[in-house]
Design a protein around this motif. Structure first.
Motif, PDB file in Angstrom:
ATOM      1  N   UNK A  79       0.826  -1.205   0.000  1.00  0.00           N
ATOM      2  CA  UNK A  79       0.000   0.000   0.000  1.00  0.00           C
ATOM      3  C   UNK A  79       0.862   1.259   0.000  1.00  0.00           C
ATOM      4  N   UNK A  80       0.248   2.358  -0.428  1.00  0.00           N
ATOM      5  CA  UNK A  80       0.852   3.670  -0.248  1.00  0.00           C
ATOM      6  C   UNK A  80       1.723   4.171  -1.373  1.00  0.00           C
ATOM      7  N   UNK A 128      -6.888   0.583 -13.492  1.00  0.00           N
ATOM      8  CA  UNK A 128      -6.022  -0.365 -12.794  1.00  0.00           C
ATOM      9  C   UNK A 128      -6.852  -1.251 -11.854  1.00  0.00           C
ATOM     10  N   UNK A 129      -7.820  -0.656 -11.177  1.00  0.00           N
ATOM     11  CA  UNK A 129      -8.664  -1.466 -10.303  1.00  0.00           C
ATOM     12  C   UNK A 129      -9.420  -2.532 -11.094  1.00  0.00           C
ATOM     13  N   UNK A 130      -9.989  -2.152 -12.239  1.00  0.00           N
ATOM     14  CA  UNK A 130     -10.703  -3.120 -13.073  1.00  0.00           C
ATOM     15  C   UNK A 130      -9.769  -4.223 -13.543  1.00  0.00           C
ATOM     16  N   UNK A 177      -8.035  -1.971  -2.738  1.00  0.00           N
ATOM     17  CA  UNK A 177      -9.320  -2.627  -2.531  1.00  0.00           C
ATOM     18  C   UNK A 177      -9.115  -3.752  -1.526  1.00  0.00           C
ATOM     19  N   UNK A 178     -10.216  -4.230  -0.960  1.00  0.00           N
ATOM     20  CA  UNK A 178     -10.175  -5.307   0.022  1.00  0.00           C
ATOM     21  C   UNK A 178     -10.786  -6.557  -0.586  1.00  0.00           C
ATOM     22  N   UNK A 226      -2.996  -2.970  -2.293  1.00  0.00           N
ATOM     23  CA  UNK A 226      -2.693  -1.710  -2.966  1.00  0.00           C
ATOM     24  C   UNK A 226      -2.283  -1.985  -4.402  1.00  0.00           C
ATOM     25  N   UNK A 227      -2.957  -1.355  -5.340  1.00  0.00           N
ATOM     26  CA  UNK A 227      -2.677  -1.665  -6.749  1.00  0.00           C
ATOM     27  C   UNK A 227      -2.051  -0.505  -7.514  1.00  0.00           C
ATOM     28  N   UNK A 228      -1.743   0.591  -6.853  1.00  0.00           N
ATOM     29  CA  UNK A 228      -1.122   1.724  -7.549  1.00  0.00           C
ATOM     30  C   UNK A 228       0.377   1.745  -7.266  1.00  0.00           C
ATOM     31  N   UNK A 229       1.124   2.297  -8.225  1.00  0.00           N
ATOM     32  CA  UNK A 229       2.567   2.362  -8.077  1.00  0.00           C
ATOM     33  C   UNK A 229       3.269   1.065  -8.401  1.00  0.00           C
ATOM     34  N   UNK A 230       2.537   0.084  -8.932  1.00  0.00           N
ATOM     35  CA  UNK A 230       3.106  -1.197  -9.353  1.00  0.00           C
ATOM     36  C   UNK A 230       2.752  -1.406 -10.825  1.00  0.00           C
ATOM     37  N   UNK A 231       3.691  -1.891 -11.601  1.00  0.00           N
ATOM     38  CA  UNK A 231       3.421  -2.097 -13.023  1.00  0.00           C
ATOM     39  C   UNK A 231       2.430  -3.232 -13.223  1.00  0.00           C
TER      40      UNK A 231
END
Length: 393
Positions: free
Chosen positions: A21-22, A282-284, A309-310, A352-357
Motif C-alpha cells: 500500500x501507499x 487499474x482497479x478493473x 481494494x479489500x 494496494x494496486x497503484x505504483x506497481x506495473x
C-alpha cells in the motif's frame, strides 16, 4: 510515552512489490511539469522566499488550497484557516497534542488506519473502537463516556471502502455539536472518486465549527513530497500553527512555491483527472485478474476508484497466515485483521494496486494462485529461490 514509542517499530523500506500500500503512480507528465516549475522557482522568477517563512504556510498556497477545496469538496474556509503540514500523520499528531489530555476518550472506526491508532495511542488517549457498518461510523454504536474527539474517514472508510451517507453525516454533526465533541475528518483519496457521485465533506456541512479537516498531497503526487494541510476552526488556527512551528518550523519554501504554481496553472486538476481514470482502469484490471486466477478462493467487488481494494477470504481462513505465506513468495498484502481493533469480521486482504506495473501485478497474482491452492483452499509454500526485496522475475 517513551515506553509506548519504544514498542512502536516504524515500517522498514525496501523496493516496493505488489500489493504493498501507499505507492502512487509516478506519471511522466507530472515529473515533466514538476521539473519545469522547480526550474522556474529556482531561477528567481517566482515568489520563493529564501529565508524562514510563515509556519502556517505561504499565503498563496493556502489561497490555492482553499479555492480547490471549496470547488472540489465543498469545504467552507478562508485561506487563513489553512495550515500546511508534513502530511496527514503530522496533522493528526498536532491535533492530538493540541486537544487531548492523557486519558482523554477518542472514538476511532473499527477497523481503522493503524497509524491513526498509533498516533492517538502515543498521545496517551483512551481509544474506544466503534464498529462500522455499511454506512461507516455510527455514533449509536459508540459506548462509554462521551469522547473528546472522533477520528473518521467518511468519504471512503479505510479499509472497507464505504462512504458515509448524507443522513448519517448530519446525525454525526448534530451529535458533535450537542456533545461538544471534536471531529477529525481524514478525507484521504476523495480526489480519485467520480466528482458527480461524491458527497460534500463533513466540514462543508458543519455549522457548529466542530470539524478539523485533514488532507495530503503526498498520495496525490508522490509520497516523498511530505506536504499536507489542515483546515481548522478559526480559534484553533493560532495554537495549531504554533504547534507546527515548534515541531519543525515550516514546510519547505521551495516545495510550497512549486506546489502553488502547480495548482494555479491547472496542472494539478489535470493530473487528478488523469490519475482518477488510470486508477479506475487499474482497479478493473486487478479485479479481472483476481477473479480469473482466484475466483474460487477470493471474493472481490468493485469500489469507488482509489488506490486499494479489500479482497475477502473464506471464513475459515486465517488472513495473517495467508499474508505470511504470500510474503514468503514475494507478494505483500495487508491482512484485514491487522486493522481490526475489536469487532470480529471475515478474513480479508487489503491490496494496494497503484505504483506497481501491470506486469508485476500479473506475476503477483500468479504467485498468489500458486500459494493459495484453489483446489483445497490450503496454503502452500513453494520452495523457490525468491529475493525478499522484490518480486521474482
Amino acid at each position: 510515552r517513551a515506553e509506548r514509542l519504544r514498542a512502536y517499530v516504524p515500517p522498514g523500506r525496501a523496493a516496493p512489490r505488489p500489493f504493498e500500500l501507499g505507492h502512487a503512480e509516478i506519471d511522466g507528465r507530472l515529473m515533466t511539469n514538476w521539473k519545469r516549475l522547480a526550474a522556474r522557482a529556482l531561477s528567481g522568477r517566482s515568489r520563493l522566499a529564501w529565508s524562514y517563512g510563515d509556519p502556517q504556510g505561504e499565503p498563496a498556497l493556502r489561497r490555492a488550497i482553499a479555492d480547490y477545496l471549496a470547488a472540489a469538496r465543498g469545504v467552507r474556509c478562508r485561506a487563513e484557516q489553512v495550515v500546511l503540514t508534513a502530511g496527514t500523520q503530522q496533522g493528526l499528531s498536532l491535533v492530538a497534542q493540541l486537544l487531548l489530555d492523557p486519558g482523554a476518550v477518542v472514538w476511532v472506526e473499527d477497523p481503522c488506519y493503524r497509524s491513526a491508532v498509533d498516533i492517538l495511542g502515543a498521545a496517551e488517549a483512551r481509544i474506544v473502537p466503534v464498529a462500522v457498518d455499511e454506512g461507516g461510523l455510527d455514533v449509536a454504536a459508540g459506548r462509554g463516556p462521551s469522547p473528546s474527539l472522533v477520528y473518521t474517514t467518511p468519504s471512503r472508510q479505510y479499509p472497507l471502502g464505504m462512504a458515509m451517507p448524507l443522513a448519517r453525516r448530519r446525525i454525526l454533526l448534530d451529535w458533535a455539536e450537542a456533545s461538544g465533541v471534536w471531529i477529525v475528518e481524514d478525507d484521504y483519496e476523495s480526489e480519485f472518486q467520480a466528482p458527480g457521485r461524491m458527497l460534500p465533506s463533513l466540514q462543508g456541512l458543519d455549522r457548529a465549527l466542530r470539524v478539523i479537516y485533514l488532507g495530503t498531497f503526498s498520495k496525490l503526487l508522490f509520497p516523498s513530497l511530505r506536504l499536507g494541510y489542515a483546515v481548522l476552526p478559526e480559534d484553533l488556527v493560532a495554537p495549531f500553527a504554533a504547534a507546527r512551528h515548534l515541531a519543525d518550523r515550516q514546510s519547505s519554501g521551495l516545495v510550497q512555491a512549486i506546489m502553488t504554481s502547480f495548482m494555479e496553472s491547472g496542472d494539478f486538476a489535470r493530473h487528478l483527472k488523469r490519475m482518477r481514470a488510470r486508477y479506475g482502469e487499474r482497479q478493473a484490471f486487478v479485479i479481472d485478474l483476481l477473479r480469473r486466477h482466484l475466483g474460487g478462493l477470493i471474493e472481490v467487488r468493485p469500489v469507488e476508484s482509489g488506490m486499494y481494494l479489500t479482497a475477502w477470504l473464506p471464513s475459515d481462513r486465517d488472513d495473517r497466515a495467508v499474508a505470511a505465506a504470500l510474503a514468503d513468495s514475494g507478494v505483500t498484502v495487508l491482512p484485514l485483521s491487522a486493522l481490526i481493533l475489536e469487532t470480529a469480521r471475515p478474513p480479508g486482504l487489503v491490496l494496494g494496486y497503484t505504483g506497481h506495473s501491470e506486469a508485476a501485478i500479473v506475476r503477483a497474482v500468479e504467485r498468489m494462485a500458486a500459494v493459495l491452492d484453489p483446489a483445497t483452499g490450503l496454503i502452500n509454500r513453494p520452495k523457490l529461490a525468491v529475493r525478499k526485496d522484490r518480486m521474482p522475475v
